[in-house]
Design a protein around this motif. Structure first.
Motif, PDB file in Angstrom:
ATOM      1  N   ALA A  34      14.197 -44.093 -31.737  1.00 42.86           N
ATOM      2  CA  ALA A  34      13.180 -43.046 -31.594  1.00 42.86           C
ATOM      3  C   ALA A  34      13.836 -41.756 -31.138  1.00 42.86           C
ATOM      4  N   THR A  49       9.788 -42.217 -34.616  1.00 44.20           N
ATOM      5  CA  THR A  49      10.528 -43.462 -34.487  1.00 44.20           C
ATOM      6  C   THR A  49      10.642 -44.139 -35.845  1.00 44.20           C
ATOM      7  N   TYR A  58       6.995 -43.545 -37.711  1.00 44.93           N
ATOM      8  CA  TYR A  58       5.804 -43.093 -36.988  1.00 44.93           C
ATOM      9  C   TYR A  58       6.143 -41.765 -36.333  1.00 44.93           C
ATOM     10  N   ARG A 102       8.492 -49.105 -31.424  1.00 43.47           N
ATOM     11  CA  ARG A 102       7.470 -48.415 -30.627  1.00 43.47           C
ATOM     12  C   ARG A 102       7.352 -49.014 -29.230  1.00 43.47           C
TER      13      ARG A 102
END
Length: 119
Positions: A34, A49, A58, A102
């Protein structure tokens, strides 16, 4: 995993930069990566990320459509392509890695690279 972010610099609004995050150490392809950023006087915020194999990405709403995260596992590198830069994108940019995509907390962090966008 050791991470090294680079590619920061001074750019005019509307310009582009690409930030590489080079990794060494353990099997890089097993880790999600990320990008985060932190501006002076502000909290660190999530930017984008990518999953370990690169199949899922994302983005924060503030960069969606302007930034693209990608990775080349053969080169142990993740990239953040930043287009249409705005002065509010000015910050120190950090890359981080974790086994979990995440993740709420990342285990490995690189040093930051400064991005400054002039108006």
């Amino acid at each position: 995993v050791q991470l090294q972010a680079s590619g920061g610099g001074l750019v005019q609004a509307g310009g582009s930069l690409r930030l590489p995050c080079a990794a060494s150490g353990r099997t890089f392809s097993a880790y999600a990566v990320a990008w985060f950023r932190q501006a002076p006087g502000k909290e660190r915020e999530f930017v984008a990320t990518i999953s370990s194999r690169g199949a899922i990405t994302y983005y924060a709403d503030s960069v969606k459509g302007r930034f693209t995260i990608s990775r080349d596992n053969a080169k142990n590198t993740v990239y953040l392509q930043m287009n249409s830069l705005k002065p509010e994108d000015t910050a120190n940019y950090y890359c981080a890695a974790d086994i979990v995509f995440r993740a709420s907390k990342y285990d490995y962090w690189g040093q930051g690279t400064q991005v400054t966008v002039s108006s």
